[in-house]
Write a protein that holds these residues in place. Structure first.
Motif, PDB file in Angstrom:
ATOM      1  N   ILE A   1       1.123  -1.228  -0.460  1.00  0.00           N
ATOM      2  CA  ILE A   1      -0.250   0.003   0.113  1.00  0.00           C
ATOM      3  C   ILE A   1       0.756   1.022  -0.315  1.00  0.00           C
ATOM      4  O   ILE A   1       0.302   1.850  -0.793  1.00  0.00           O
ATOM      5  CB  ILE A   1      -1.174  -0.026   1.321  1.00  0.00           C
ATOM      6  N   ALA A   2       2.183   1.071   0.907  1.00  0.00           N
ATOM      7  CA  ALA A   2       2.952   2.300   0.862  1.00  0.00           C
ATOM      8  C   ALA A   2       3.904   2.799  -0.748  1.00  0.00           C
ATOM      9  O   ALA A   2       3.586   4.008  -0.955  1.00  0.00           O
ATOM     10  CB  ALA A   2       4.138   2.195   1.777  1.00  0.00           C
ATOM     11  N   ARG A   3       3.728   1.369  -1.024  1.00  0.00           N
ATOM     12  CA  ARG A   3       4.595   1.511  -2.247  1.00  0.00           C
ATOM     13  C   ARG A   3       3.424   2.261  -3.700  1.00  0.00           C
ATOM     14  O   ARG A   3       4.223   2.655  -4.245  1.00  0.00           O
ATOM     15  CB  ARG A   3       4.999   0.386  -3.159  1.00  0.00           C
ATOM     16  N   GLN A   4       2.459   1.573  -2.915  1.00  0.00           N
ATOM     17  CA  GLN A   4       1.483   2.457  -4.099  1.00  0.00           C
ATOM     18  C   GLN A   4       1.441   3.858  -3.978  1.00  0.00           C
ATOM     19  O   GLN A   4       0.771   4.439  -5.232  1.00  0.00           O
ATOM     20  CB  GLN A   4       0.186   1.542  -5.061  1.00  0.00           C
ATOM     21  N   ALA A   5       1.226   4.169  -3.054  1.00  0.00           N
ATOM     22  CA  ALA A   5       0.593   5.243  -2.729  1.00  0.00           C
ATOM     23  C   ALA A   5       1.449   6.153  -3.610  1.00  0.00           C
ATOM     24  O   ALA A   5       1.644   7.779  -3.623  1.00  0.00           O
ATOM     25  CB  ALA A   5       0.421   5.801  -1.232  1.00  0.00           C
ATOM     26  N   LYS A   6       2.711   5.943  -3.265  1.00  0.00           N
ATOM     27  CA  LYS A   6       4.196   6.529  -3.812  1.00  0.00           C
ATOM     28  C   LYS A   6       3.540   6.702  -4.910  1.00  0.00           C
ATOM     29  O   LYS A   6       3.847   8.171  -5.893  1.00  0.00           O
ATOM     30  CB  LYS A   6       5.321   6.566  -2.599  1.00  0.00           C
ATOM     31  N   GLU A   7       3.784   5.792  -5.620  1.00  0.00           N
ATOM     32  CA  GLU A   7       3.688   5.933  -7.255  1.00  0.00           C
ATOM     33  C   GLU A   7       2.609   6.656  -8.047  1.00  0.00           C
ATOM     34  O   GLU A   7       2.438   7.032  -8.880  1.00  0.00           O
ATOM     35  CB  GLU A   7       3.230   3.580  -7.909  1.00  0.00           C
TER      36      GLU A   7
END
Length: 305
Positions: free
Chosen positions: A112-118
């Motif tokens: 979720i953190a990676r997708q939010a950053k992207e």
């Protein structure tokens, strides 16, 4: 002492009487086992009691005779309306969504953190070639299905509050199922439409990155709508407040979609008119068509009184 002649004669007479019994003759009097003043041989069902024996103070009372229909006592009240709060199926579905969402989110915090950053990246140079695990894909598909369910409950609440309360369907679950299928078809059709347009004007890499972003945004939409649905079902917040909350969530979703569309497709093209046409044709027009279809469905299924 030897018997006398008189004793012998009495014994002989008694023996002759015992050997030859006299015939039985019934008494001409009344039978004491039957009712008085009744002829002999009358049957019990044919007996009719006098009126003062048959009727009394509790003779017609339904409490004394349960086989009699007593009707209703007092004034009939209004029936209790059906609400989603008292619906066991809706409660079980919301509890299952909450439990699965919490469990899956706790195990996918890094994703979720990676997708939010992207998603919030200012440029379109994201890592589109990164592969997602099957668990991450299933997690997003479940959240997408949850989004469809929550939108169906919101649309059902709007329909019962502003269109009608009685419908031609046999069960309210059928109306919820129709709304659920409509939203699922909407998201599937929009994904196919995006794929057809993007593969025509843009690269496969950009289209793959866009579909990943759309899947994550739709999943986040369901997470944001979940508190609104809980407040609507169990706390009876006004319909106007629910409408404002849903509109606020949709505005955030559309802003994120517009930002990601600009970052992926139109960052280096300086085509403001193109992105407006692209966004209106693939986001605003399908959303307006969806709303019209949902309202028309409610109007078509309602019972006109």
């Amino acid at each position: 002492m030897p018997p006398t002649d008189s004793t012998a004669a009495m014994r002989a007479a008694h023996a002759d009487t015992a050997a030859h019994a006299a015939p039985i003759r019934h008494s001409p009097g009344h039978d004491t086992l039957s009712l008085p003043a009744r002829a002999k041989g009358s049957s019990q069902p044919g007996v009719s009691l006098p009126l003062y024996y048959r009727e009394g103070f509790f003779a017609g009372d339904t409490l004394l005779h349960p086989e009699l229909d007593g009707g209703r006592y007092g004034v009939a009240g209004d029936p209790v309306p059906e609400t989603m709060r008292a619906d066991d199926t809706v409660t079980i579905a919301l509890l299952a969504c909450f439990a699965i969402t919490i469990t899956a989110t706790s195990r996918s915090l890094k994703f979720i953190a990676r997708q939010a950053k992207e998603l919030l990246r200012p440029t379109g140079e994201g890592r589109a070639d990164d592969t997602e695990t099957s668990a991450e894909v299933r997690f997003q598909l479940f959240l997408t299905a949850q989004t469809c369910l929550l939108l169906a409950l919101l649309q059902y609440s709007y329909t019962t509050n502003f269109i009608a309360t009685t419908f031609t369907l046999a069960s309210p679950y059928q109306l919820m199922g129709i709304f659920l299928g409509t939203f699922a078809a909407y998201f599937a059709a929009k994904a196919l439409l995006y794929t057809a347009v993007n593969l025509t004007f843009f690269s496969r890499r950009a289209n793959r990155q866009w579909l990943k972003s759309q899947l994550f945004i739709t999943s986040a939409e369901g997470v944001m709508l979940f508190p609104v649905v809980l407040l609507m079902v169990y706390f009876d917040i006004p319909a106007r407040s629910v409408a404002y909350s849903v509109a606020f969530v949709l505005i955030i979703v559309k802003i994120l979609t517009f930002h990601k569309c600009h970052a992926i497709f139109f960052k280096h093209k300086n085509g403001f008119l193109q992105i407006i046409l692209y966004f209106c044709a693939l986001e605003i027009v399908p959303l307006a068509a969806l709303w019209g279809a949902l309202v028309e469905t409610g109007n078509h299924l309602k019972i006109n009184i």
